[in-house]
Structure formats: structure tokens, C-alpha cells
Design an enzyme around this catalytic site. Structure first.
Site, short mmCIF file in Angstrom:
data_model
loop_
_atom_site.label_atom_id
_atom_site.label_comp_id
_atom_site.label_asym_id
_atom_site.label_seq_id
_atom_site.Cartn_x
_atom_site.Cartn_y
_atom_site.Cartn_z
N HIS A 1 -4.66 6.98 0.18
CA HIS A 1 -3.97 5.57 0.07
C HIS A 1 -4.20 4.70 -0.88
CE1 HIS A 1 -6.56 4.54 3.41
NE2 HIS A 1 -6.44 3.18 2.91
N HIS B 1 -5.40 0.49 -2.00
CA HIS B 1 -5.82 -0.67 -1.38
C HIS B 1 -5.63 -1.81 -2.56
CE1 HIS B 1 -8.95 0.05 2.24
NE2 HIS B 1 -7.65 0.64 2.34
N ASP C 1 -9.05 2.81 8.76
CA ASP C 1 -9.23 3.98 7.83
C ASP C 1 -10.09 5.20 8.34
OD1 ASP C 1 -7.44 3.06 5.97
OD2 ASP C 1 -9.10 2.32 4.69
N GLU D 1 0.79 -1.35 -0.05
CA GLU D 1 -0.09 0.01 -0.01
C GLU D 1 0.97 1.33 0.08
OE1 GLU D 1 -3.08 0.00 2.81
OE2 GLU D 1 -4.18 -1.56 2.31
#
Length: 157
Positions: free
Chosen positions: A94, A96, A107, A32
Site C-alpha cells: 500500500h 503512505h 500495518d 492511500e
């Protein structure tokens, strides 16, 4: 790219879209990645102008990303200063490793903590997650949150 989310209009500029694409976890070994969302409000529109890229101080694995607060603050201070106070922190991004990302409990807790605990210069905070085929976008404000899911094939770069 322009997105309407209830009372908000969000404009994502080309450079952030290119960064999201470059960090997409297309390989089973790719970790990630993430950073902060930087932009400004122009005539009532939220403009996502920049995304910070991961630094050597960030921690990541295949299914986790932890942004380093110190390096993020340095990046934000630099952008704020060099834009004469025009660019500011808008939120977090970010990746996934799933096709259509769903925010984890971690998150959502992080976003809530950022909104309530940090000094932010906007009435909202954004969370953007790039999956392998889609993007998840959440905007949180005092009234709650709104979310939208986008298919990457709809994105024009």
C-alpha cells in the site's frame, strides 16, 4: 531491481514498480492505495511479478487503506489458475502520504495476522509500502522480520 535482505534475495519486476509509481500519493488529496503482492520463487529468489490494483470494494482515505478480502481472493485465484499454480500470494502493499514510509501499528498487526492465520504457500510474507520518496520493505518469517528502506531515486524502471 534486486534487493538482498539477509538470507533472502528479492527481485521486483518492472510492472510492480510501475504500479507503485502510478499510485504514489503526490497530491494532498490522493487516498492511500494498495493490494496484494503476487509472484513466485525462482531458484531461491523471491520474484515480485504482479501487484493487484485497488478495486471498487476496497476502502481508502488519505491515511488509510483497507483491502477487500473477497476481491483479493478472486484476483489471487485467477493468477494462480492462469499460471498453472506458479504465481502465488507473497504479501501486501500500500501507499503512505509521507516521504519515507514507516509502517503503522495497524500495518504490522495486519502482517502478523496474515502470516499466522492464513494459508500461505511460502515460509515468509512481505509488506511493501510506497511513500512519496521512498519504499519500505519488510519480510517476516518464523525467525522474526527484516526490513529495508529504499530511496525511490535508486529505483531503475
Amino acid at each position: 531491481m534486486e534487493i538482498k535482505v539477509n538470507k533472502y534475495t528479492i527481485v521486483i519486476h518492472r510492472e510492480p514498480l510501475e504500479i507503485l509509481n502510478s499510485f504514489t500519493q503526490n497530491s494532498t488529496k490522493a487516498p492511500e492505495s494498495g493490494g496484494i503482492i503476487i509472484g513466485k520463487i525462482i531458484q531461491g529468489q523471491i520474484n515480485i511479478i504482479k501487484l493487484s490494483v485497488p478495486t471498487i470494494l476496497d476502502k481508502s482515505s488519505r491515511t488509510n487503506f483497507e483491502r477487500n478480502k473477497v476481491s483479493a481472493q478472486i484476483i489471487l485465484d485467477y493468477e494462480f489458475y492462469n499460471s498453472n499454480g506458479q504465481l502465488t500470494y507473497l504479501g501486501e502493499w500500500h501507499t503512505h502520504p509521507e516521504p519515507f514510509p514507516v509502517p503503522s501499528r495497524t500495518d504490522l498487526q495486519m502482517l502478523k495476522q496474515q502470516f499466522k492465520s492464513n494459508k500461505i504457500m511460502t515460509e515468509f510474507i512481505l509488506l511493501l509500502i510506497r511513500g512519496t520518496k521512498g519504499i519500505y520493505l519488510r519480510i517476516m518469517d518464523e525467525e522474526g522480520f527484516q526490513e529495508i528502506k529504499l530511496n525511490c531515486s535508486d529505483l531503475i524502471i
